[in-house]
Scaffold this motif. Structure first.
Motif, PDB file in Angstrom:
ATOM      1  N   TRP A 100      54.055  74.690  29.173  1.00 26.46           N
ATOM      2  CA  TRP A 100      54.119  74.420  30.601  1.00 26.46           C
ATOM      3  C   TRP A 100      54.006  72.915  30.840  1.00 26.46           C
ATOM      4  CZ3 TRP A 100      54.739  78.569  33.897  1.00 26.46           C
ATOM      5  CH2 TRP A 100      54.432  79.839  33.386  1.00 26.46           C
ATOM      6  N   ARG A 151      53.425  70.090  34.165  1.00 27.84           N
ATOM      7  CA  ARG A 151      53.032  69.982  35.573  1.00 27.84           C
ATOM      8  C   ARG A 151      54.132  69.339  36.412  1.00 27.84           C
ATOM      9  NH1 ARG A 151      48.136  70.161  37.883  1.00 27.84           N
ATOM     10  NH2 ARG A 151      47.007  69.833  35.939  1.00 27.84           N
ATOM     11  N   GLU A 185      53.878  79.825  25.177  1.00 23.15           N
ATOM     12  CA  GLU A 185      54.606  79.200  26.272  1.00 23.15           C
ATOM     13  C   GLU A 185      54.167  77.748  26.421  1.00 23.15           C
ATOM     14  OE1 GLU A 185      55.562  82.467  29.651  1.00 23.15           O
ATOM     15  OE2 GLU A 185      53.426  82.254  29.201  1.00 23.15           O
ATOM     16  N   TRP A 192      54.831  78.439  38.202  1.00 21.68           N
ATOM     17  CA  TRP A 192      53.490  78.987  38.387  1.00 21.68           C
ATOM     18  C   TRP A 192      52.706  78.012  39.262  1.00 21.68           C
ATOM     19  CZ3 TRP A 192      49.613  77.810  33.935  1.00 21.68           C
ATOM     20  CH2 TRP A 192      48.304  78.102  34.345  1.00 21.68           C
ATOM     21  N   ASP A 238      53.557  83.403  40.661  1.00 24.11           N
ATOM     22  CA  ASP A 238      54.433  83.140  39.518  1.00 24.11           C
ATOM     23  C   ASP A 238      55.809  83.720  39.825  1.00 24.11           C
ATOM     24  OD1 ASP A 238      55.720  83.913  36.839  1.00 24.11           O
ATOM     25  OD2 ASP A 238      53.989  82.799  36.122  1.00 24.11           O
ATOM     26  N   TRP A 265      53.165  74.410  37.862  1.00 23.85           N
ATOM     27  CA  TRP A 265      53.578  74.269  36.470  1.00 23.85           C
ATOM     28  C   TRP A 265      54.961  74.900  36.289  1.00 23.85           C
ATOM     29  CZ3 TRP A 265      50.361  71.692  33.071  1.00 23.85           C
ATOM     30  CH2 TRP A 265      49.056  71.482  33.503  1.00 23.85           C
ATOM     31  N   ARG A 266      55.781  74.242  35.503  1.00 26.87           N
ATOM     32  CA  ARG A 266      57.123  74.749  35.181  1.00 26.87           C
ATOM     33  C   ARG A 266      57.162  75.053  33.681  1.00 26.87           C
ATOM     34  NH1 ARG A 266      62.385  74.144  37.553  1.00 26.87           N
ATOM     35  NH2 ARG A 266      61.358  72.961  39.213  1.00 26.87           N
ATOM     36  N   ARG A 267      57.540  76.281  33.351  1.00 22.68           N
ATOM     37  CA  ARG A 267      57.626  76.621  31.930  1.00 22.68           C
ATOM     38  C   ARG A 267      58.893  76.029  31.334  1.00 22.68           C
ATOM     39  NH1 ARG A 267      58.271  82.747  30.129  1.00 22.68           N
ATOM     40  NH2 ARG A 267      60.478  82.148  30.073  1.00 22.68           N
TER      41      ARG A 267
END
Length: 243
Positions: free
Chosen positions: A127, A129, A125, A33, A42, A14-16
């Motif tokens: 996130w 995928r 936050e 993450w 992370d 996952w990219r924030r």
């Protein structure tokens, strides 16, 4: 028997894309993450991290560069999910703060986006995928000259986490001195000697794309030979903090 399996929809990379909190709006920090059925890693690199292109090790970094590197964050450990509540139990922590990391989670209908709302702190936050990852995670362990390494793998992506060689008491003492601008340059180097790296798998090897040690980026790494599907990884499964 594996306990506390994380639901499959959480698994992958996952990219924030956004953090909001009181007086905070951050859509620039690089945050990645990776989640397997038990383990997480992370990595958080500020957009204003200093240029370390002339450095090949922490020994070559100036005091100013080290202080900027220490604004990075990252951690690794075991994840538990209870209903819509998720907790990341950090066994390695770049900058330990002593509070539980818990969030209330809300998936989009296609599960490609995820919203996290803080339970212990006031934040939100978003996130998204990474399509290059998948929902079948792998775990491995290796040793390096600098200490034990935890590896996670998802699809064609991998992460590695190697903590600094200090116990929790010494780590917190030096962080306290660093915050007060009283740490020596050697103490700053010891604090910064904590690697969390993220990369892409190419054949039998990996290429690091992002790392808490900037000179590691674009380097090739030899991946572990023996991967396990969400098995306990030696002492890293004990719950002891390795940060």
């Amino acid at each position: 028997m594996i306990e506390h399996i994380v639901p499959q929809r959480y698994q992958g990379v996952w990219r924030r894309t956004l953090l909001t909190a009181p007086e905070v709006y951050d859509d620039r920090t690089l945050v990645l993450w990776m989640q397997t059925a038990r383990w997480h890693a992370d990595l958080r690199i500020p957009a204003d991290r200093p240029d370390c292109s002339g450095c090949t090790s922490l020994a070559e970094c100036s005091r100013a560069q080290l202080l900027c590197l220490l604004k990075q964050e990252g951690f690794a450990g075991i994840t538990t999910v209870n209903g819509t509540s998720c907790e990341w139990r950090r066994q390695m922590d770049y900058h330990p703060k002593g509070w539980r990391d818990r969030g209330e989670m809300a998936f989009s209908t296609c599960t490609r986006a995820l919203d996290e709302y803080g339970i212990e702190a006031d934040y939100a936050e978003r996130w998204e995928r990474d399509p290059a990852s998948d929902q079948s995670g792998w775990v491995a362990r290796s040793s390096s000259a600098a200490g034990p390494v935890l590896w996670l793998r998802s699809g064609k992506r991998f992460m590695l986490a190697r903590p600094r060689a200090m116990d929790a008491t010494e780590t917190l003492a030096i962080w306290s001195r660093a915050s007060a601008n009283r740490a020596s340059i050697e103490e700053l180097r010891r604090l910064a000697d904590f690697e969390i790296s993220y990369g892409v798998i190419t054949g039998d090897d990996g290429c690091i794309l992002h790392s808490t040690l900037p000179w590691r980026e674009l380097q090739s790494v030899v991946l572990p030979k023996n991967w396990s599907i969400d098995c306990a990884v030696g002492d890293l499964a004990s719950g002891a903090c390795l940060g």
